[in-house]
Motif scaffolding. Structure first.
Motif, PDB file in Angstrom:
ATOM      1  N   ASN A  71       0.815  -1.200   0.000  1.00 20.63           N
ATOM      2  CA  ASN A  71       0.000   0.000   0.000  1.00 20.63           C
ATOM      3  C   ASN A  71       0.854   1.258   0.000  1.00 20.63           C
ATOM      4  OD1 ASN A  71      -2.490  -1.351   0.052  1.00 20.63           O
ATOM      5  ND2 ASN A  71      -2.413  -1.570   2.280  1.00 20.63           N
TER       6      ASN A  71
ATOM      7  N   ALA B  23       1.239   5.465   0.896  1.00 21.93           N
ATOM      8  CA  ALA B  23       0.834   6.586   1.734  1.00 21.93           C
ATOM      9  C   ALA B  23       1.337   7.877   1.095  1.00 21.93           C
ATOM     10  CB  ALA B  23       1.405   6.447   3.144  1.00 21.93           C
TER      11      ALA B  23
ATOM     12  N   TYR C 174      -3.446   7.106   3.417  1.00 20.82           N
ATOM     13  CA  TYR C 174      -2.801   5.832   3.703  1.00 20.82           C
ATOM     14  C   TYR C 174      -3.593   4.708   3.039  1.00 20.82           C
ATOM     15  CZ  TYR C 174      -6.363   4.973   7.313  1.00 20.82           C
ATOM     16  OH  TYR C 174      -7.537   4.773   7.978  1.00 20.82           O
ATOM     17  N   ASP C 175      -2.953   3.555   2.938  1.00 14.44           N
ATOM     18  CA  ASP C 175      -3.570   2.402   2.282  1.00 14.44           C
ATOM     19  C   ASP C 175      -4.164   2.794   0.924  1.00 14.44           C
ATOM     20  OD1 ASP C 175      -4.834   0.585   5.229  1.00 14.44           O
ATOM     21  OD2 ASP C 175      -2.820   1.037   4.498  1.00 14.44           O
TER      22      ASP C 175
ATOM     23  N   TYR D 234       5.024  13.965  -0.543  1.00 17.69           N
ATOM     24  CA  TYR D 234       5.844  12.758  -0.694  1.00 17.69           C
ATOM     25  C   TYR D 234       4.954  11.514  -0.705  1.00 17.69           C
ATOM     26  CZ  TYR D 234       9.856  15.660   0.638  1.00 17.69           C
ATOM     27  OH  TYR D 234      10.829  16.633   0.682  1.00 17.69           O
TER      28      TYR D 234
ATOM     29  N   THR E  40       6.049   3.998   0.638  1.00 16.91           N
ATOM     30  CA  THR E  40       5.524   2.645   0.727  1.00 16.91           C
ATOM     31  C   THR E  40       6.592   1.741   1.318  1.00 16.91           C
ATOM     32  OG1 THR E  40       4.430   0.862  -0.503  1.00 16.91           O
ATOM     33  CG2 THR E  40       6.238   2.001  -1.623  1.00 16.91           C
ATOM     34  N   TRP E  41       6.378   0.450   1.223  1.00 14.61           N
ATOM     35  CA  TRP E  41       7.318  -0.542   1.731  1.00 14.61           C
ATOM     36  C   TRP E  41       7.923  -1.259   0.541  1.00 14.61           C
ATOM     37  CZ3 TRP E  41       9.244  -0.778   6.373  1.00 14.61           C
ATOM     38  CH2 TRP E  41       9.879  -1.945   6.832  1.00 14.61           C
TER      39      TRP E  41
ATOM     40  N   LEU F 163      14.236  -6.973   0.031  1.00 13.50           N
ATOM     41  CA  LEU F 163      15.150  -7.583   0.991  1.00 13.50           C
ATOM     42  C   LEU F 163      14.336  -8.385   2.003  1.00 13.50           C
ATOM     43  CD1 LEU F 163      17.633  -4.638   1.656  1.00 13.50           C
ATOM     44  CD2 LEU F 163      17.890  -6.566   0.073  1.00 13.50           C
TER      45      LEU F 163
ATOM     46  N   ASP G 244      13.977  -8.415   5.239  1.00 13.23           N
ATOM     47  CA  ASP G 244      13.239  -7.670   6.260  1.00 13.23           C
ATOM     48  C   ASP G 244      12.406  -6.539   5.687  1.00 13.23           C
ATOM     49  OD1 ASP G 244      15.844  -7.957   8.799  1.00 13.23           O
ATOM     50  OD2 ASP G 244      14.145  -9.243   8.312  1.00 13.23           O
ATOM     51  N   GLY G 245      12.632  -6.196   4.437  1.00 17.07           N
ATOM     52  CA  GLY G 245      11.919  -5.074   3.845  1.00 17.07           C
ATOM     53  C   GLY G 245      12.419  -3.750   4.383  1.00 17.07           C
ATOM     54  N   PHE G 246      12.039  -2.687   3.709  1.00 21.90           N
ATOM     55  CA  PHE G 246      12.437  -1.360   4.151  1.00 21.90           C
ATOM     56  C   PHE G 246      11.473  -0.331   3.579  1.00 21.90           C
ATOM     57  CE2 PHE G 246      14.445  -0.208   0.061  1.00 21.90           C
ATOM     58  CZ  PHE G 246      14.704  -1.457  -0.474  1.00 21.90           C
ATOM     59  N   ALA G 247      11.368   0.806   4.267  1.00 21.11           N
ATOM     60  CA  ALA G 247      10.484   1.876   3.816  1.00 21.11           C
ATOM     61  C   ALA G 247      11.178   2.718   2.754  1.00 21.11           C
ATOM     62  CB  ALA G 247      10.078   2.754   4.993  1.00 21.11           C
TER      63      ALA G 247
ATOM     64  N   PHE H 110      10.608   6.270  -0.004  1.00 20.57           N
ATOM     65  CA  PHE H 110       9.861   7.484  -0.300  1.00 20.57           C
ATOM     66  C   PHE H 110      10.166   7.946  -1.719  1.00 20.57           C
ATOM     67  CE2 PHE H 110       8.199   8.468   3.845  1.00 20.57           C
ATOM     68  CZ  PHE H 110       9.128   7.961   4.751  1.00 20.57           C
TER      69      PHE H 110
ATOM     70  N   GLY I  19      10.934  11.289  -4.200  1.00 19.37           N
ATOM     71  CA  GLY I  19      11.805  12.437  -4.015  1.00 19.37           C
ATOM     72  C   GLY I  19      11.073  13.715  -3.609  1.00 19.37           C
TER      73      GLY I  19
END
Lengths: 112, 118
Positions: free
Chosen positions: A33, A35, A50-51, A88, A91-92, A96, A98-101, A103, A105
């Motif tokens: 999702n 945001a 969000y979502d 901005y 998302t996720w 990887l 564990d994943g990471f957030a 954004f 630019g």
């Protein structure tokens, strides 16, 4: 270089509508999702959407979001001078373990 | 109401470490995780990592692994971020934000300016 791609700037007159795009890939927008955040000058970001298309309490319905495939869009209608800010998308990313957030630019909105 | 109050600005020399705090109130601390996001002058948002308010588990952005430590103190509802081996590229406003879900930073602190300069 941001993982998500946004136009650097957009502009429109008061009362008009503006669209801000956010492009990603299958590892981020395509499977998670989205945001949207508004950052007024000199302040912290504020959650706007969000979502993909839900608005937190207190956010006017002039702000709307959508997602299709690996892209997302923020639409602001009835533009007001107070909407001048940086926007901005976020998302996720699941590329990887564990994943990471991630954004975009950021897009600077000018209300002419 | 949910509030995240961060510690004050810091000025550090290259090679030093900085520890920024984020005190949460207005909600059950152990029910949510906190992300740290930074913004260099005139630049966009960059996620640094996340710490669980429940058990202190962490997830750091690959770029910062080995250089950052995030901790959560449930007794004071405070989260800490320590960044080591600072360079001028670390000059930024650091925000803490309560996560609603993995992609969503729901509430944000006021930001802490960390300046790295010799």
């Amino acid at each position: 270089q941001s993982v998500l791609t946004q136009p650097p700037s957009v502009s429109a007159a008061p009362g008009q509508k503006v669209t801000i795009s956010c492009s990603g890939s299958s590892s981020n927008i395509g499977n998670n999702n989205v945001a949207w955040y508004q950052q007024l000058p000199g302040t912290a970001p504020k959650l706007l959407i969000y979502d993909n298309d839900k608005r937190p309490s207190g956010i006017p319905d002039r702000f709307s979001g959508s997602k299709s495939g690996t892209s997302a869009t923020l639409v602001i209608t009835g533009l007001q001078t107070g909407d001048e800010a940086d926007y901005y998308c976020g998302t996720w990313d699941s590329s990887l373990s564990d994943g990471f957030a991630v954004f975009g630019g950021g897009t600077q909105l000018t209300v002419l | 109401q949910v509030q995240l109050v961060q510690s004050g600005g810091e000025v550090k020399k290259p090679g030093a470490s900085v520890k920024v705090s984020c005190k949460a109130s207005g909600y059950t601390f152990t029910n949510y995780g906190i992300s740290w996001v930074r913004q260099a002058p005139g630049q966009g948002l960059e996620w640094v990592g996340w710490v669980s308010g429940y058990n202190g588990n962490t997830n750091y952005a690959q770029k910062f692994q080995g250089r950052v430590t995030m901790t959560a103190d449930t007794s004071t509802s405070t989260v800490y971020m320590e960044l080591r081996s600072l360079t001028s590229d670390d000059t930024a406003v650091y925000y803490c934000a309560r996560d609603k879900s993995a992609p969503v930073r729901e509430y944000w602190g006021q930001g802490t300016l960390v300046t790295v300069s010799s």
